[in-house]
Design an enzyme around this catalytic site. Sequence first.
Site, PDB file in Angstrom:
ATOM      1  N   HIS A 188       0.856  -1.380  -0.057  1.00  0.00           N
ATOM      2  CA  HIS A 188      -0.029   0.070   0.116  1.00  0.00           C
ATOM      3  C   HIS A 188       0.868   1.243   0.075  1.00  0.00           C
ATOM      4  O   HIS A 188       0.782   2.244  -0.546  1.00  0.00           O
ATOM      5  CB  HIS A 188      -0.943   0.202   1.306  1.00  0.00           C
ATOM      6  CG  HIS A 188      -2.245  -0.874   1.081  1.00  0.00           C
ATOM      7  ND1 HIS A 188      -3.016  -0.871   0.130  1.00  0.00           N
ATOM      8  CD2 HIS A 188      -2.540  -1.852   2.064  1.00  0.00           C
ATOM      9  CE1 HIS A 188      -4.115  -1.664   0.517  1.00  0.00           C
ATOM     10  NE2 HIS A 188      -3.564  -2.351   1.513  1.00  0.00           N
ATOM     11  N   ARG A 290      -7.813  -3.028 -15.963  1.00  0.00           N
ATOM     12  CA  ARG A 290      -8.067  -4.028 -14.894  1.00  0.00           C
ATOM     13  C   ARG A 290      -9.557  -4.017 -14.819  1.00  0.00           C
ATOM     14  O   ARG A 290     -10.157  -3.243 -14.049  1.00  0.00           O
ATOM     15  CB  ARG A 290      -7.339  -3.798 -13.589  1.00  0.00           C
ATOM     16  CG  ARG A 290      -5.808  -3.303 -13.717  1.00  0.00           C
ATOM     17  CD  ARG A 290      -5.199  -3.079 -12.294  1.00  0.00           C
ATOM     18  NE  ARG A 290      -3.801  -2.799 -12.507  1.00  0.00           N
ATOM     19  CZ  ARG A 290      -3.177  -1.651 -12.322  1.00  0.00           C
ATOM     20  NH1 ARG A 290      -4.171  -0.549 -12.389  1.00  0.00           N
ATOM     21  NH2 ARG A 290      -1.784  -1.433 -12.406  1.00  0.00           N
ATOM     22  N   GLU A 415       3.431 -13.360 -17.949  1.00  0.00           N
ATOM     23  CA  GLU A 415       3.659 -13.311 -16.626  1.00  0.00           C
ATOM     24  C   GLU A 415       4.453 -14.539 -16.036  1.00  0.00           C
ATOM     25  O   GLU A 415       5.123 -14.184 -15.022  1.00  0.00           O
ATOM     26  CB  GLU A 415       2.604 -13.121 -15.818  1.00  0.00           C
ATOM     27  CG  GLU A 415       1.663 -11.632 -16.036  1.00  0.00           C
ATOM     28  CD  GLU A 415       0.335 -11.561 -15.542  1.00  0.00           C
ATOM     29  OE1 GLU A 415       0.003 -10.959 -14.678  1.00  0.00           O
ATOM     30  OE2 GLU A 415      -0.726 -12.618 -16.161  1.00  0.00           O
ATOM     31  N   ASP A 439       4.262  -9.440 -11.859  1.00  0.00           N
ATOM     32  CA  ASP A 439       4.196 -11.216 -11.564  1.00  0.00           C
ATOM     33  C   ASP A 439       5.261 -11.863 -12.284  1.00  0.00           C
ATOM     34  O   ASP A 439       6.025 -12.660 -11.668  1.00  0.00           O
ATOM     35  CB  ASP A 439       2.846 -11.656 -12.286  1.00  0.00           C
ATOM     36  CG  ASP A 439       1.816 -11.755 -10.902  1.00  0.00           C
ATOM     37  OD1 ASP A 439       2.312 -11.924  -9.881  1.00  0.00           O
ATOM     38  OD2 ASP A 439       0.588 -11.659 -11.631  1.00  0.00           O
ATOM     39  N   ARG A 449       5.940 -11.337  -4.403  1.00  0.00           N
ATOM     40  CA  ARG A 449       6.048  -9.774  -4.177  1.00  0.00           C
ATOM     41  C   ARG A 449       5.314  -8.915  -3.100  1.00  0.00           C
ATOM     42  O   ARG A 449       5.547  -8.012  -3.102  1.00  0.00           O
ATOM     43  CB  ARG A 449       5.256  -9.660  -5.505  1.00  0.00           C
ATOM     44  CG  ARG A 449       4.081  -9.529  -5.611  1.00  0.00           C
ATOM     45  CD  ARG A 449       3.471  -9.102  -7.013  1.00  0.00           C
ATOM     46  NE  ARG A 449       2.211  -8.469  -6.823  1.00  0.00           N
ATOM     47  CZ  ARG A 449       1.504  -8.380  -8.116  1.00  0.00           C
ATOM     48  NH1 ARG A 449       1.847  -8.800  -9.250  1.00  0.00           N
ATOM     49  NH2 ARG A 449       0.094  -8.059  -8.196  1.00  0.00           N
ATOM     50  N   CYS A 497       3.175  -3.529 -19.140  1.00  0.00           N
ATOM     51  CA  CYS A 497       2.122  -2.740 -18.130  1.00  0.00           C
ATOM     52  C   CYS A 497       2.276  -2.870 -16.795  1.00  0.00           C
ATOM     53  O   CYS A 497       1.505  -2.495 -15.957  1.00  0.00           O
ATOM     54  CB  CYS A 497       0.722  -3.210 -18.737  1.00  0.00           C
ATOM     55  SG  CYS A 497       0.360  -5.110 -18.440  1.00  0.00           S
TER      56      CYS A 497
END
Length: 572
Positions: A188, A290, A415, A439, A449, A497
């Site tokens: 975050h 997304r 990914e 990813d 991650r 991306c």
Amino acid sequence: MAQYTGVAVSPGRVIGTIRTMAPPVAEPASDATLPEGADAQAESERIPAAAAAVQATLVRLAERANGDGKKILEATAQMAADPSLTQTAQGLVLSGGKTPERAVWEAGDQVASMLENLGGYMAERATDVRDVRARIVAELRGEQAPGIPEVDEPFVLTAIDLAPADTATLDPTRVLALVTSDGGPQSHTAILARQLGLPAIVAAKGIHEFSDGTEVFIDAGFGTITDEVTEEHQRLSEAWAELQRNPLTYEGGGGVLADGTRVQLLANIGGAKDAEKAAAAHADGVGLFRTEFLFLDREDEPGVEEQTAAYSETFAHFPGKKVVVRTIDAGADKPLPFLTDADEPNPALGVRAYRTSWEKRSVLTNQLDAIAAAARSTEAKPWVMAPMIATVDETEDFVGLCRERGLEPAGIMVETPSAAIIADRHLAASDFASIGTNDLTQYTMAADRQLGSLAHLNSPWQPAVLALVKATCDGARAAGGDPEVFGESANKPVGVCGEAAGDPGLAVVLVGLGVNSLSMTPRSLPAVAKVLSTVTLEQAKDLAAKALAARTSEDAVSLVRANLPILGELGL
């Protein structure tokens, strides 16, 4: 002199005084019980009252916040009102004689442990539960809850890590830079720092050796913090401050290299509001839409009509422009009760994203039907791609579903290392690829991650990750393409991306490896465009070769930065 290094997540150069986040709320003694003669019922009733007070405080903070910060605060406020925590704690008071403070502490541990056992997105919420628990305990004690220091002068904020409610209230006019000893590049803290344009470094072990009030120089492009502030540091910080007063601008038209080579600069979005902001920032289109926003926090799948309306609203902001739509990426950190299995032992390696269509085909086909309907009702040019593709059979299956609905171009996200290594075969069966570096890095380095302790591994600068980007671009060249669709080069397009695309120095390397579109948060567009304008394609290829041949990710960063003086001039 002392200097510490962490993981750079948002660039900037500042000089400021350290103010340390208030320490965590101390754990109540494990043997803390009610004194003899205490009214257990009355004591238990203090718990929901304290939770309500915490909720009210978080709601007030949410009212003053915007965007993702507002959403995080609202979600944390809802958690404070969740009866599963307060009722469990009340039971410990009534049946076990615990003090309210100890009961809340133990109940919070129970709820958090349950969420951690579920894994993925639910495990992330455990941090929110412990944050709420600490706030309720502080309320019960009459203490001030941990939070950002209230001081008059701007400062450099240091912390172990920030709770979602704290990151949501970061004020860039007060906080000059942010440095944490824990956390990772996808936390975050990191995500909101980028959105705010706030210089930030995470996983900086040893940062707490600096005492409160120490003047330091932060170089958040390199990820360094030092208490030896020199005249050169003063110059660099003043140059950064001037850039903030007169920020770079981007007027669209793609990234244009010094030799005229063009690279599409696109935006990452999560819905219509983000699309509006991206269009206002002159993004040349959308490189990652997304679509999970429509599915999260629901018990049932949204219908085709509801999805069509939402996609149409988003597409409307980019008439005549490319919008790359990622089909639902459920699972791992985004579980959905109607689609994914909460009991998987390792959700990041489980049935997620495209793989959910193996058993529940209709969720994907309904989404594709909705995307096709939205495409017919607007003037946008949707490109559709599937996440988490590993085999050519999967690519062929997904592309076939798109072709049946007239959705072209149809592509895949790279990914997994398997998709990158045989990209020629994947791209022979599809129209384009988009590399999700977040990813791809996680799976290449076998490093979760979400873990701050592995942040140094989760760098897209890792030479192994760059080698897989190159393998993907080489595969695109081998697969070829239709010149009428993809331009004179007839190479099938490869975009990036992930977060890597918004790093100006790494953007040059990606272009040099063969990437022809970059998608990022709109805030990053001007800096990426500016840095790209200073190099030719041949220079970008040379820098890419140097980074690829580097011994470590740190060496790759240093080699590229040494050859891109514009980064230093701009404080990036």
